[in-house]
Each structure stands twice: as C-alpha cells, then as structure tokens.
Design an enzyme around this catalytic site. Structure first.
Site, mmCIF file in Angstrom:
data_model
loop_
_atom_site.group_PDB
_atom_site.id
_atom_site.type_symbol
_atom_site.label_atom_id
_atom_site.label_comp_id
_atom_site.label_asym_id
_atom_site.label_seq_id
_atom_site.Cartn_x
_atom_site.Cartn_y
_atom_site.Cartn_z
ATOM 1 N N THR A 33 0.812 -1.213 0.000
ATOM 2 C CA THR A 33 0.000 0.000 0.000
ATOM 3 C C THR A 33 0.852 1.273 0.000
ATOM 4 O O THR A 33 1.860 1.347 0.673
ATOM 5 C CB THR A 33 -0.920 0.008 1.237
ATOM 6 O OG1 THR A 33 -1.586 -1.232 1.288
ATOM 7 C CG2 THR A 33 -1.923 1.144 1.174
ATOM 8 N N ARG A 60 -5.999 -12.791 -3.088
ATOM 9 C CA ARG A 60 -5.550 -12.041 -1.923
ATOM 10 C C ARG A 60 -6.098 -10.617 -1.984
ATOM 11 O O ARG A 60 -6.104 -9.975 -3.020
ATOM 12 C CB ARG A 60 -4.033 -11.990 -1.881
ATOM 13 C CG ARG A 60 -3.503 -11.208 -0.687
ATOM 14 C CD ARG A 60 -2.499 -10.189 -1.138
ATOM 15 N NE ARG A 60 -1.893 -9.493 0.001
ATOM 16 C CZ ARG A 60 -1.626 -8.219 -0.028
ATOM 17 N NH1 ARG A 60 -1.904 -7.505 -1.084
ATOM 18 N NH2 ARG A 60 -1.068 -7.638 1.006
ATOM 19 N N VAL A 61 -6.594 -10.115 -0.853
ATOM 20 C CA VAL A 61 -7.053 -8.736 -0.747
ATOM 21 C C VAL A 61 -6.169 -8.049 0.273
ATOM 22 O O VAL A 61 -6.041 -8.516 1.409
ATOM 23 C CB VAL A 61 -8.536 -8.658 -0.304
ATOM 24 C CG1 VAL A 61 -8.954 -7.222 -0.102
ATOM 25 C CG2 VAL A 61 -9.418 -9.347 -1.330
ATOM 26 N N GLY A 62 -5.553 -6.952 -0.115
ATOM 27 C CA GLY A 62 -4.710 -6.192 0.795
ATOM 28 C C GLY A 62 -5.514 -5.187 1.596
ATOM 29 O O GLY A 62 -6.745 -5.205 1.616
ATOM 30 N N ASP A 63 -4.801 -4.273 2.241
ATOM 31 C CA ASP A 63 -5.461 -3.319 3.136
ATOM 32 C C ASP A 63 -6.045 -2.105 2.430
ATOM 33 O O ASP A 63 -6.944 -1.460 2.956
ATOM 34 C CB ASP A 63 -4.513 -2.873 4.238
ATOM 35 C CG ASP A 63 -3.246 -2.209 3.718
ATOM 36 O OD1 ASP A 63 -2.813 -2.530 2.596
ATOM 37 O OD2 ASP A 63 -2.676 -1.386 4.438
ATOM 38 N N THR A 83 1.657 1.507 4.873
ATOM 39 C CA THR A 83 2.387 0.851 3.807
ATOM 40 C C THR A 83 2.947 -0.438 4.378
ATOM 41 O O THR A 83 3.076 -0.581 5.592
ATOM 42 C CB THR A 83 3.503 1.735 3.218
ATOM 43 O OG1 THR A 83 4.016 1.118 2.037
ATOM 44 C CG2 THR A 83 4.634 1.970 4.211
ATOM 45 N N GLY A 84 3.251 -1.366 3.530
ATOM 46 C CA GLY A 84 3.806 -2.625 3.995
ATOM 47 C C GLY A 84 2.861 -3.783 3.753
ATOM 48 O O GLY A 84 2.001 -3.725 2.884
#
Length: 174
Positions: A33, A60-63, A83-84
């Site tokens: 992100t 996969r779903v990120g933030d 981020t990360g």
C-alpha cells in the site's frame, strides 16, 4: 485482463512448484500500500493504492480497499495511511485505530507507534520475530504529522509552502 510474459509465467510456475507458496517479502524492492494525506484550507483528505506486492496468492485482498485499514480520514480529527504487508494492517484496522488514538489525544507519531506495537505483538509469533514490513503515516487536523515503522527504511515526503522534505520515520527493531 493482463497476460504474463513467458518469463513471468515460468517464474510464477517455478514458485508454485517450490511448495513454499509464500509471498515475496514486502520490503524495499517489493511494496504494497502507498498512501497520501493532504490538508488544505482546513480540510483533510487522503488516498491510497496498492502497488501490488509480488507473488501474491490468487484472490488475496490487501489493506487498501478495506475501510479503516490502509486509509482512514475523519475531517474532525485527522487521517492515517499505511504501507507494507496489508494483512498485518487489516488485523488491527490500523489507520482507523490511529485516528481514534489521535481523537483521544495521542500525537500522530505516538498513535502510529502504538499501532505498530499492536501489530508487532500479534505478528511476532506468526512471523518468527519479523519477516515483514509495515509503517504508518498520520496527520492531525492542525497539521501535525507523525510516522512510525516496524523497521528501518520507511521515508515519507512533507510538502509545505513550496518546500519539500524527505523524512525518515522512527521505528522499532525486532
């Protein structure tokens, strides 16, 4: 729909055959992100986008698409972004947590530090004491900015009055 190059398809196939099925670590060469916070004319806004961490598992779903995880803005209080490795941020609703901590009086830096500490306490066992990167950036409605990461290397840019400063965030070490 995007098509893989022959080289990318082979590398992905080799990775699947290896049996590890672990994403490439998010770090300096592999980001997730990316966020931005803006304060102008007394109004605060933010935005975030996934940069697409490499070698993710399908689905996969990120933030970044999760409200309160990768970004949260409350025009009465402030805003935060991350981020990360997004999965670590989702587990604590990271950006919303930071905004709520600021609402209760914490500085942006202290609120970011608290969020990182929560993540580190939850992730330490599952990641063997590290192996992931996460950092937060927050801005309060009065313009105060703070950031914190779980390791070195997180930098952010502050632009004010035509000037531009690159700032290294404080961080914890595993």
């Amino acid at each position: 729909r995007r098509e893989l190059t022959d080289g990318a398809r082979k590398a992905y196939g080799d990775w699947l055959k290896s049996g590890g099925h672990r994403p490439k670590p998010v770090g300096e060469e592999n980001h997730d992100t990316i966020g931005m916070l803006v304060l102008r004319d007394g109004k605060i806004a933010g935005g975030c986008s996934t940069s697409g961490a490499a070698w993710k598992m399908h689905g996969r779903v990120g933030d970044s698409p999760i409200v309160g995880a990768g970004l949260f803005v409350d025009d009465e209080v402030g805003a935060a972004t991350s981020t990360g490795l997004g999965e670590t941020v989702i587990r604590i609703a990271g950006s919303a947590t930071i905004v709520e901590l600021m609402r209760r009086g914490e500085t942006p830096a202290d609120a970011c530090r608290t969020a990182v500490e929560r993540i580190m306490s939850k992730e330490d066992a599952s990641h063997g004491g590290g192996g992931f990167l996460v950092a937060f950036l927050a801005m309060r409605k009065d313009g105060e900015i703070g950031a914190w990461g779980c390791g070195p290397g997180f930098e952010y840019v502050v632009m004010r009055g035509g000037g531009r400063d690159v700032v290294k965030a404080e961080y914890h070490v595993f």
